[in-house]
Design a protein around this motif. Structure first.
Motif, PDB file in Angstrom:
ATOM      1  N   TRP A   1       1.168   3.961   3.065  1.00 51.58           N
ATOM      2  CA  TRP A   1       0.319   3.483   4.154  1.00 51.58           C
ATOM      3  C   TRP A   1       0.714   4.084   5.505  1.00 51.58           C
ATOM      4  O   TRP A   1      -0.140   4.447   6.314  1.00 51.58           O
TER       5      TRP A   1
ATOM      6  N   LEU B   1      -6.851   6.374   3.423  1.00 51.16           N
ATOM      7  CA  LEU B   1      -7.842   5.348   3.710  1.00 51.16           C
ATOM      8  C   LEU B   1      -9.229   5.990   3.707  1.00 51.16           C
ATOM      9  O   LEU B   1      -9.460   7.003   4.373  1.00 51.16           O
TER      10      LEU B   1
ATOM     11  N   TRP C   1      -8.048   1.643   0.216  1.00 46.31           N
ATOM     12  CA  TRP C   1      -6.837   2.459   0.163  1.00 46.31           C
ATOM     13  C   TRP C   1      -6.712   3.038  -1.242  1.00 46.31           C
ATOM     14  O   TRP C   1      -6.657   2.316  -2.228  1.00 46.31           O
TER      15      TRP C   1
ATOM     16  N   LEU D   1       0.844  -1.195   0.000  1.00 42.89           N
ATOM     17  CA  LEU D   1       0.000   0.000   0.000  1.00 42.89           C
ATOM     18  C   LEU D   1       0.880   1.246   0.000  1.00 42.89           C
ATOM     19  O   LEU D   1       1.519   1.567   1.015  1.00 42.89           O
TER      20      LEU D   1
END
Length: 402
Positions: free
Chosen positions: A89, A356, A341, A86
């Motif tokens: 993240w 998110l 995401w 991700l």
């Protein structure tokens, strides 16, 4: 989408049912213009389909298996991923999305009952605790098209603010309608041209007039966004803020007025932004109905109180949208209530937009696996951002392990 639904520069709207209840989200930008289709890169050959695994069979960690399990959806496939896949993240504030997730958990989607029960019983005090909860409860999956395409399109939408009067007065004579009692029985219903231009149809719908605005194009923005805030002038002279929410539409196809002006040679491709459309309308007042009636889709509303101005309108999931943390999706690709995401960029910028969000809405223009409409909120900045947003997009879903 709202409305779904869907931003100033969205892919062409499909005739699918809308949100925002809707939600239409043939949105303004996306919807109004409908000029820009989702990515046109050549699809990759279909990847081999692996038997979907039992959720939770891969322990939480940063390494996805070499032969990653796949889950198939109607319009997408999910490939199991690692948290390290991700982008960015560790840089987003996961605490900022928590209120939006809890709203979705008030109406948990299929597959989310256990995770939502845990979320509702959890009071994370900091990022460390919340990220630990995510890793324990959820598994990342990369979203692809059924052909393996990983890149798609993100657009934006917003909640407009209109001035309106409870009774026709002065320039305030453009009606906004409630739902006709026979709407479900008469499909398709009357077109926009008939509703606005046919004397018999206008008389038939007159008892359903909820309010009157003074700008036909702003009324169209409300129709496209699917919901809006209204400064209502009441008969007693008082003004109060309320919401007109999506309650249905006439089941006619959505047509982009931006595309109409391009096809007529009135604007060049790339020029059909909302400011240019407004400017064209000011210069061609005698042709305004011609422009508006090029789009036969017409939306009906219901009036709602606005007890908390900090909450957005309800999306297709039936929970209030959160600015910057709610998106509209194709529900056949990503179910409502799913954490997602996003990996994209700020409008007209190379600055990454990685965060998110929660899938809580849909829109008739929001179709496909890697497709999202980003809810910016309300106010001038939200309108500007929504109108500018049209960026490449990659998506991952965070799905419960059990």
């Amino acid at each position: 989408m709202l409305f779904a639904s869907s931003s100033f520069q969205t892919a062409p709207a499909a005739p699918a049912a809308a949100s925002r209840g809707r939600r239409l989200r043939s949105l303004l930008g996306a919807a109004i213009l409908g000029l820009l289709a989702a990515c046109s890169t050549t699809p990759l050959p279909p990847a081999p389909v692996v038997t979907p695994p039992v959720p939770g069979t891969v322990p939480p960690g940063d390494t996805a298996p070499a032969n990653a399990p796949v889950q198939l959806r109607e319009r997408s496939r999910w490939v199991q991923a690692a948290w390290s896949d991700l982008p960015g993240w560790s840089e987003d504030s996961t605490l900022a999305v928590w209120p939006a997730l809890l709203r979705s958990c008030s109406k948990p989607a299929p597959g989310w009952a256990t995770a939502c029960a845990s979320a509702l019983a959890t009071d994370p005090q900091d990022e460390i605790a919340l990220r630990a909860w995510f890793r324990e409860q959820l598994q990342p999956w990369r979203v692809e098209s059924l052909e393996g395409q990983t890149e798609g399109l993100v657009t934006g939408y917003f909640e407009p603010l209109l001035q309106a009067a409870r009774r026709p007065q002065g320039a305030f004579r453009i009606p906004l309608h409630g739902v006709p009692p026979d709407l479900a029985q008469r499909k398709p219903f009357f077109t926009r041209a008939q509703i606005e231009g046919d004397a018999a149809v206008k008389a038939r719908l007159k008892p359903l007039e909820l309010a009157y605005t003074d700008d036909a194009l702003e009324a169209l923005v409300l129709h496209i966004q699917g919901s809006g805030r209204v400064q209502m002038r009441e008969p007693d002279g008082q003004t109060r803020l309320l919401r007109l929410a999506f309650a249905g539409h006439n089941d006619q196809p959505y047509q982009s007025i931006g595309r109409y002006l391009i096809d007529k040679g009135e604007l060049r491709p790339g020029e059909a932004s909302w400011p240019q459309i407004r400017d064209w309308a000011r210069r061609n007042p005698a042709r305004l109905n011609e422009l508006l009636w090029a789009n036969p889709r017409y939306v009906f509303f219901r009036e709602e109180a606005l007890p908390d101005p900090e909450l957005g309108p309800k999306g297709a999931q039936g929970v209030p949208l959160t600015p910057g943390r709610s998106i509209a999706v194709d529900k056949t690709s990503i179910p409502y209530g799913t954490l997602v995401w996003l990996d994209t960029s700020e409008p007209l910028s190379s600055t990454p937009l990685r965060r998110l969000v929660v899938a809580q809405d849909t829109g008739s223009a929001i179709v496909g696996a890697v497709r999202a409409d980003f809810f910016w909120g309300w106010g001038p900045e939200a309108e500007a951002q929504a109108g500018r947003m049209k960026q490449p997009l990659r998506l991952w879903v965070l799905w419960p392990r059990v």
